[in-house]
Scaffold this motif. Structure first.
Motif, short mmCIF file in Angstrom:
data_model
loop_
_atom_site.label_atom_id
_atom_site.label_comp_id
_atom_site.label_asym_id
_atom_site.label_seq_id
_atom_site.Cartn_x
_atom_site.Cartn_y
_atom_site.Cartn_z
N GLU A 104 -37.69 -30.38 -27.79
CA GLU A 104 -37.72 -31.84 -27.82
C GLU A 104 -37.96 -32.36 -29.25
OE1 GLU A 104 -40.34 -34.88 -25.34
OE2 GLU A 104 -39.88 -33.03 -24.27
N ARG A 148 -30.86 -36.45 -25.44
CA ARG A 148 -32.21 -36.31 -24.85
C ARG A 148 -32.08 -35.95 -23.36
NH1 ARG A 148 -33.63 -41.48 -27.78
NH2 ARG A 148 -34.70 -40.78 -29.66
N ARG A 168 -33.72 -32.92 -21.07
CA ARG A 168 -34.57 -33.23 -19.90
C ARG A 168 -33.99 -32.57 -18.65
NH1 ARG A 168 -35.53 -38.34 -17.58
NH2 ARG A 168 -33.56 -39.08 -18.41
#
Ligand code: CTP
Length: 413
Positions: A279, A300, A304
């Motif tokens: 991340e 992102r 995730r």
């Protein structure tokens, strides 16, 4: 050498007509005009290329305006810096006033002043991109090749024009590797040495410019070759220490390109490029390249979703459960995970969502529920949601079924 025959042979008729018109108007204005850069290289190689760049010794904007007056082409844009774009049928063509460039410091955008054709050629990145073809009537088609680009093409070599080239503009490192892989060429020995020496100069390049070069690479036929090579040379590491151009990436890119309908392919490449990053590393990458909001969200989301893949690895999942798990993610992030996952079950579920589930809609909408006597409000929302779930799971197929189910749900509520 004269390339008039190649021009006639390779350029589509409308472009050829436009080039002739420009050449005629330039003669009337007493200006000299030349084909330059990639088109000259590709004419010599016999590669299809309809992106025409023309350089004018004089005033490109004045010439473009004159051509537009003849009514053949439309002037799309023109700028103070002496550039103009003409459009004719489906083709467009760029005209630029010959320019001289100087770099105040490495990585800065160059200062530009008007110059001659030779000034304009010597400011370029590689010898194979620093050739021109005259379009004047008296020597139409003549090759102008002060840096021996044609010889380098024949020897399949990529060569810079002066030792400061990569440090002036380190995006040329990325561009050079792109040509190396596109054409299967090699760097000339001194160019290869300077390229390696100047990799740290990538730090002087803005995020927007690096991103732009990556986008350019992602338009290549086989971007994985370029990415792999950038990995080997240590270029990717310089952009972000965690970026790799390994076999895994190469394989994933290759699979991405073979997808039947690859939507947003460049974004998909970006998501795959950062697939193994943490991340924190992704955030560094997004900041370094000034990645725009939508693509940032997709990248992102990719990460995730990667952490949630075990939830999709259950064969017994119902379509509505799959929908529920995936509805919040950008489709390109789902596609990236479908390509990357080792689990056939998770892959099947991700594909099912992309190809079918995300398009499932109920036949009835709020208006129709109102006509059935269900008043607007949170309860109606619940009925619509339950209808959607039933439709996803194949429990209702027809409109009549949906009406029946809606009314019975409403009564229960
Ligand atoms: N150029 C340069 N240095 C750069 C970018 C561009 O010298 N950092 C010069 C090259 O001579 C190049 C021309 O500007 O040929 C146009 O750039 P671009 O459109 O990116 O390249 P093309 O050659 O037209 O396209 P490609 O090589 O990808 O086919």
């Amino acid at each position: 050498m004269n390339l008039a025959r190649q021009i006639e042979q390779y350029l589509p008729q409308p472009l050829l007509e436009l080039v002739k018109n420009i050449s005629g108007q330039a003669a009337k204005q007493g200006q000299r005009v030349y084909l330059v850069g990639g088109i000259v290289r590709d004419l010599l190689l016999g590669y299809p290329n309809f992106d025409l760049d023309l350089v004018v010794e004089g005033d490109a904007v004045k010439l473009a305006q004159q051509v537009a007056k003849t009514g053949q082409a439309k002037l799309l844009a023109h700028h103070r810096f002496g550039t103009a774009k003409l459009r004719y049928e489906n083709f467009s063509l760029d005209l630029a006033t010959a320019r001289k460039e100087t770099y105040a410091r490495p990585g800065a955008l160059p200062a530009v002043t008007p110059g001659t054709l030779n000034d304009d050629l010597i400011r370029r990145d590689f010898s194979i991109n620093a050739m021109a073809i005259s379009l004047a009537a008296k020597d139409y088609g003549n090759l102008i090749d002060p840096h021996h680009g044609k010889t380098d093409l024949e020897h399949r070599l990529i060569r810079i024009l002066h030792p400061g080239s990569f440090s002036d503009d380190a995006t040329r490192i990325l561009r050079g590797v792109c040509y190396e892989q596109r054409f299967g060429f090699e760097f000339e020995a001194e160019t290869a040495r300077l390229l390696k020496r100047d990799i740290p100069m990538l730090d002087t390049i803005s995020g927007d410019r690096i991103r732009h070069e990556l986008e350019h690479i992602f338009e290549e036929k086989r971007p994985e070759l370029v990415i792999k090579r950038l990995g080997e040379l240590g270029v990717l590491r310089r952009i972000n220490p965690a970026l790799k151009g390994d076999d895994w990436i190469a394989e994933a890119f290759d699979k991405a390109r073979r997808l039947k309908k690859p939507t947003q392919l460049p974004s998909l490449y970006f998501c795959l490029l950062v697939y193994s990053l943490s991340e924190k590393e992704i955030e560094q990458f997004l900041a370094r390249l000034n990645i725009p909001a939508k693509l940032s969200r997709a990248m992102r989301d990719t990460l995730r979703l990667k952490t949630r893949l075990p939830l999709l690895d259950k064969p017994s999942l119902k379509p509505s459960e799959i929908y529920h798990l995936l509805q919040e993610y950008e489709p390109v992030a789902i596609q990236a995970n479908a390509l990357a996952t080792e689990s056939p079950t998770a892959r099947r579920h991700l594909q099912l969502f992309l190809t079918k589930l995300r398009y499932v809609r109920t036949s009835l909408d709020g208006e129709e529920l109102k006509r059935l006597g269900i008043p607007p409000g949170p309860e109606m929302g619940k009925v619509l949601q339950a209808l959607h779930k039933a439709k996803l799971d194949g429990e209702v197929r027809t409109r009549a079924n949906e009406k029946k189910l809606a009314l019975s749900l409403w009564r229960k509520l």
